[in-house]
Enzyme design. Structure first.
Site, PDB file in Angstrom:
ATOM      1  N   LYS A 128     163.358  34.631  69.356  1.00 56.98           N
ATOM      2  CA  LYS A 128     162.638  34.289  70.598  1.00 56.98           C
ATOM      3  C   LYS A 128     163.581  33.738  71.666  1.00 56.98           C
ATOM      4  O   LYS A 128     163.390  32.636  72.191  1.00 56.98           O
ATOM      5  CB  LYS A 128     161.504  33.305  70.314  1.00 56.98           C
ATOM      6  CG  LYS A 128     160.366  33.917  69.502  1.00 56.98           C
ATOM      7  CD  LYS A 128     159.160  33.006  69.456  1.00 56.98           C
ATOM      8  CE  LYS A 128     158.002  33.711  68.753  1.00 56.98           C
ATOM      9  NZ  LYS A 128     156.786  32.843  68.707  1.00 56.98           N
ATOM     10  N   GLU A 185     169.578  52.646  47.364  1.00 55.14           N
ATOM     11  CA  GLU A 185     168.216  53.171  47.344  1.00 55.14           C
ATOM     12  C   GLU A 185     168.018  54.162  48.483  1.00 55.14           C
ATOM     13  O   GLU A 185     167.429  55.216  48.316  1.00 55.14           O
ATOM     14  CB  GLU A 185     167.192  52.054  47.406  1.00 55.14           C
ATOM     15  CG  GLU A 185     167.246  51.189  48.635  1.00 55.14           C
ATOM     16  CD  GLU A 185     166.231  50.059  48.586  1.00 55.14           C
ATOM     17  OE1 GLU A 185     165.482  49.888  49.558  1.00 55.14           O
ATOM     18  OE2 GLU A 185     166.186  49.339  47.564  1.00 55.14           O
ATOM     19  N   GLY A 220     170.781  47.905  62.715  1.00 55.50           N
ATOM     20  CA  GLY A 220     171.993  47.810  63.507  1.00 55.50           C
ATOM     21  C   GLY A 220     173.167  47.230  62.754  1.00 55.50           C
ATOM     22  O   GLY A 220     174.304  47.709  62.884  1.00 55.50           O
ATOM     23  N   ILE A 221     172.933  46.184  61.941  1.00 52.51           N
ATOM     24  CA  ILE A 221     174.040  45.557  61.219  1.00 52.51           C
ATOM     25  C   ILE A 221     174.627  46.500  60.170  1.00 52.51           C
ATOM     26  O   ILE A 221     175.855  46.692  60.136  1.00 52.51           O
ATOM     27  CB  ILE A 221     173.618  44.216  60.605  1.00 52.51           C
ATOM     28  CG1 ILE A 221     173.249  43.221  61.704  1.00 52.51           C
ATOM     29  CG2 ILE A 221     174.746  43.639  59.739  1.00 52.51           C
ATOM     30  CD1 ILE A 221     172.636  41.926  61.219  1.00 52.51           C
ATOM     31  N   GLY A 240     171.566  49.183  53.691  1.00 52.79           N
ATOM     32  CA  GLY A 240     170.211  49.343  54.173  1.00 52.79           C
ATOM     33  C   GLY A 240     170.152  49.970  55.551  1.00 52.79           C
ATOM     34  O   GLY A 240     171.057  50.670  55.989  1.00 52.79           O
ATOM     35  N   GLY A 245     163.943  46.739  47.812  1.00 53.26           N
ATOM     36  CA  GLY A 245     164.969  46.635  46.780  1.00 53.26           C
ATOM     37  C   GLY A 245     165.917  45.465  46.949  1.00 53.26           C
ATOM     38  O   GLY A 245     166.932  45.379  46.247  1.00 53.26           O
TER      39      GLY A 245
END
Length: 422
Positions: free
Chosen positions: A351, A228, A208-209, A205, A326
């Site tokens: 937070k 996708e 950053g990760i 996807g 997806g």
């Protein structure tokens, strides 16, 4: 009859009462939609259907009561409009969007952006196939031709005989801002990379990760792609010889995607690149097709997870942010795959460490995107927990171990109070 039109002429091809289907991202034809936005008073009613809008437009804000915008995955502008209750949000799994739209529309017409026509009379949807390719040959189509749109291979071609008309309007494509990879991203990515073997097929996807994971795969061999969204990082791995697709069971040696979103460098990479197959989302994201790939790895993100393993990935503190996309498609697909692995990532807190994202129960009004039955691995900066095949008490213990240390005692107390610790 000449198919090339002026902007005014092209607008006259959209009948009153139409259901306008717009592809996602750079499939959005800015010049046509801007003219439409200026001319809403000419219509008694319109319904506009889209994912990932690129611009804020009046038709999202109920300027006219009979002009409706229906979103299937919200970007920032639609998100704001949804909070103002001026648009409709339609729940879905991404692979089902084409048929959902098909069932919701009454007078469909597709308005899209394409590459210039080739010598055989075909326009290419370029960066998209998504749900738009489902409607090619089924509904009337008008096109904005843009020389900046790359030409790609796959089932995203439209013949000139299939369109009502087109305009020419050249403008650079939207480029996704680069995301800074933080130290915490690299930590989480390290846990995931250890579980990715040579020859795996990947869905990656945005964020950053995922970018960090890709950066750790430079020494892997014969990776494949069935995803996708095609990103810059995937292109870089291909150019470095890491991605070959030789081990794939379907579309061997091909990169399979349903949309492309990134930088100009990425758009140049996909332009007339025969290694890329742009296929419709009802194929790419169908869990049955995903499961045909052995050793498929899916990497996605969530905002919070509870002791059951339920992941709320489209709401933040119970307020809608996006939609399912997806995530569930690939979450189900990897479960059905031979040696499939699904990773869902999140920072342990929000937070400024005031809130734990691992919770006894999801925040009120949160929406479950990945169910407790489909979850596999959960990953934070404090470790990785496999929940698949585990009991609720085992899941709870594993999740507490990867929660932020300052919340572990509190989570343990709540788990005992709920009767989750055996």
């Amino acid at each position: 009859m000449l198919k090339e039109k002026t902007t005014d002429e092209i607008l006259s091809l959209i009948p009153d009462g139409s259901d306008i289907i717009i592809p996602l991202g750079n499939g959005e034809p800015d010049a046509i939609l801007s003219k439409l936005d200026e001319s809403l008073e000419s219509y008694n009613s319109l319904r506009i259907h889209q994912i990932l809008e690129l611009k804020d437009r009046k038709y999202m804000h109920k300027v006219y009561s009979n002009i409706e915008y229906h979103s299937y995955f919200m970007n920032g502008y639609a998100r704001s409009a949804y909070r103002d209750r001026t648009i409709e949000l339609v729940p879905n799994h991404f692979h089902q969007v084409p048929k959902i739209i098909d069932k919701r529309v009454k007078k469909p017409i597709m308005v899209c952006q394409s590459s210039p026509m080739d010598e055989n009379g075909y326009f290419s949807l370029g960066t998209t196939a998504d749900y738009a390719s489902y409607f090619i040959g089924k509904v009337p189509i008008i096109i904005q031709v843009n020389e900046y749109m790359p030409r790609t291979y796959g089932t995203n071609k439209i013949h000139i005989s299939e369109i009502l008309g087109y305009i020419k309007h050249d403008q650079p494509l939207f480029e996704l801002p680069s995301v800074e990879v933080k130290e915490i991203d690299m930590t989480i990515a390290g846990y995931i990379a250890e579980h990715i073997s040579n020859g795996s097929t990947m869905q990656v996807g945005i964020g950053g990760i995922p970018n960090a994971v890709i950066s750790l795969l430079k020494n892997h061999k014969d990776l494949g792609i069935h995803t996708e969204m095609l990103t810059d990082g995937i292109a870089e791995l291909y150019e470095n010889g890491v991605i070959t697709g030789k081990k794939k069971k379907t579309h061997p040696e091909k990169i399979v995607a349903t949309f492309v979103l990134g930088s100009k460098k990425l758009y140049d990479f996909v332009d007339q690149n025969p290694v890329l197959e742009m296929l419709p989302v009802e194929y790419v994201n169908n869990p049955i097709n995903i499961a045909k790939e052995d050793n498929i790895v899916a990497i996605n993100a969530t905002t919070e997870v509870d002791f059951y393993g339920q992941c709320a990935s489209e709401t933040i503190a119970g307020k809608y942010y996006s939609s399912s996309g997806g995530q569930a498609d690939f979450g189900t697909g990897v479960q059905l795959s031979e040696n499939g692995k699904g990773f869902i990532c999140l920072y342990s807190t929000a937070k400024n460490d005031e809130i734990s994202r691992i919770r006894p129960t999801l925040a009120p009004a949160s929406v479950v995107t990945t169910s407790k039955n489909d979850v596999d691995y959960i990953v934070t900066e404090y470790g990785i927990a496999q929940l698949k095949n585990k009991s609720i008490s085992e899941r709870t213990k594993s999740l507490i171990r990867i929660a932020h240390p300052k919340f572990r005692d509190e989570l343990l107390f709540e788990a005992k109070k709920m009767g989750f610790m055996i």
